[in-house]
Write an enzyme that holds these catalytic residues in place. Structure first.
Site, PDB file in Angstrom:
ATOM      1  CG  ASP A 117      48.430  56.734  31.405  1.00  0.00           C
ATOM      2  OD1 ASP A 117      47.933  55.619  31.708  1.00  0.00           O
ATOM      3  OD2 ASP A 117      49.143  56.909  30.402  1.00  0.00           O
TER       4      ASP A 117
ATOM      5  CG  ASP B 231      53.986  41.830  57.680  1.00  0.00           C
ATOM      6  OD1 ASP B 231      54.026  41.686  56.431  1.00  0.00           O
ATOM      7  OD2 ASP B 231      53.807  40.877  58.454  1.00  0.00           O
TER       8      ASP B 231
ATOM      9  CG  HIS C  13      51.823  40.691  45.037  1.00  0.00           C
ATOM     10  ND1 HIS C  13      52.085  39.522  44.356  1.00  0.00           N
ATOM     11  CD2 HIS C  13      50.963  41.385  44.246  1.00  0.00           C
ATOM     12  CE1 HIS C  13      51.410  39.518  43.204  1.00  0.00           C
ATOM     13  NE2 HIS C  13      50.732  40.642  43.116  1.00  0.00           N
TER      14      HIS C  13
ATOM     15  CG  HIS D  13      46.210  45.877  36.785  1.00  0.00           C
ATOM     16  ND1 HIS D  13      45.112  45.039  36.765  1.00  0.00           N
ATOM     17  CD2 HIS D  13      46.999  45.416  37.794  1.00  0.00           C
ATOM     18  CE1 HIS D  13      45.243  44.112  37.714  1.00  0.00           C
ATOM     19  NE2 HIS D  13      46.371  44.325  38.340  1.00  0.00           N
TER      20      HIS D  13
ATOM     21  CG  ASN E 275      54.433  36.957  45.697  1.00  0.00           C
ATOM     22  OD1 ASN E 275      53.686  37.691  45.062  1.00  0.00           O
ATOM     23  ND2 ASN E 275      54.345  36.799  46.999  1.00  0.00           N
TER      24      ASN E 275
ATOM     25  NE  ARG F  12      52.616  41.182  39.953  1.00  0.00           N
ATOM     26  CZ  ARG F  12      53.393  40.113  39.783  1.00  0.00           C
ATOM     27  NH1 ARG F  12      54.698  40.274  39.622  1.00  0.00           N
ATOM     28  NH2 ARG F  12      52.883  38.908  39.769  1.00  0.00           N
TER      29      ARG F  12
END
Length: 317
Positions: A249, A73, A60, A190, A93, A56
């Site tokens: 999976d 970056d 992000h 997800h 975040n 994640r």
């Protein structure tokens, strides 16, 4: 300057036009991948949520600063300083965690080859390791990213929201040179992790003027979510992304077809013929999904354009 759309085996740094390379550190830091893998493994032994957190975090990082094409970056790793609130403190975040894993890897890398490996490359490698160590596919990560010097909490508004519909998702991904195929494949991330109630509360209470619950959601699944998500939205309450949320999976795609995913943006993948067909395809074959995911991850993680190699991932040089 090279465009960032349509790169295949030769991804480019959008800022410089330089090609990323699979053997970028072959002579300057040959052990970098082993060092990063060990840092991820060690953290996973203590905390099973680490792989989802790292994947994640990488997403992000890569989805910010579209207009200036900096992407992956490591700007998500920078701490807020003085009057500047950094990305990691932006609303989407605040639930990111496991930054210490990147810090640990960076410390070891610096001890082995100081000033050579960017934090952005370490994060891209850690995200790949997170997938592999969770039972997902392996791939060679193109390297040579540089670290950015700008990180603004206000820019986290650029991240695709869990409430997005298909046209909003398509627009968000296309702005980054990513296709509908990439959208569906990358949504498969997800399959790992946990979500707080606030990200799917819109579907289980006061959905619209006609329905209290999103009618596309399986009723018994909705009832189970309502039982774990109090009306006043308990701070830490939530649900695993899928029942096998520590294993990479294709369960996520099967759940979409059953109306048992958490986000509006997950269910939205059934509202376009193109994305619905891909959901069905990935639901029926883990191998097909894995191949598509690898291709899209390489494409996404190669949108980059930083300026330096940070000594400390949390602060600019």
């Amino acid at each position: 300057m090279k465009r960032c759309k349509g790169f295949n085996l030769c991804p480019v740094d959008c800022r410089t036009g330089n090609a990323l390379s699979l053997n970028y550190y072959e002579k300057t830091c040959p052990d970098v991948e082993l060092i990063v893998t060990n840092a991820v493994k060690n953290a996973m032994m203590r905390d099973k949520t680490v792989p989802a957190a790292l994947l994640r975090m990488h997403f992000h990082d890569c989805f910010i600063r579209v207009g200036v094409k900096t992407g992956c970056d490591a700007s998500v790793l920078l701490n807020s300083k003085g009057g500047n609130k950094a990305e990691k403190d932006g609303p989407p975040n605040v639930s990111l965690h496991a930054f210490y894993v990147i810090d640990n890897a960076k410390k070891e890398v610096e001890a082995s080859c100081p000033g050579v490996v960017s934090c952005a490359d370490i994060l891209a490698l850690a995200a790949r390791d997170a997938v592999v160590l969770s039972g997902g596919p392996a791939w060679d990560v193109p390297k040579g990213r540089k670290d950015g010097r700008t990180s603004k909490a206000s820019e986290t508004r650029q991240l695709p929201a869990p409430t997005f519909n298909i046209s909003q998702l398509q627009q968000s991904f296309s702005q980054r040179g990513l296709s509908m195929d990439d959208l569906v494949a990358l949504s498969g991330g997800h399959t790992l992790g946990f979500s707080h109630c606030s990200s799917f509360q819109n579907r289980i209470r006061n959905f619209n003027a006609t329905h209290d619950i999103d009618p596309t959601m399986n009723p018994s699944f909705a009832a189970s979510l309502r039982s774990v998500c109090p009306k006043n939205n308990g701070k830490n309450a939530g649900s695993p992304m899928d029942p096998s949320s520590t294993t990479f999976d294709n369960t996520y795609f099967k759940l979409i077809l059953q109306g048992k995913t958490l986000f509006s943006s997950d269910q939205a993948l059934l509202t376009s013929t193109v994305t619905k067909d891909l959901v069905s395809k990935f639901a029926s074959s883990k191998d097909t999904f894995s191949k598509a995911f690898v291709k899209s991850m390489i494409k996404m993680s190669s949108i980059t354009g930083g300026q330096e190699v940070r000594k400390d991932c949390r602060v600019v040089n």
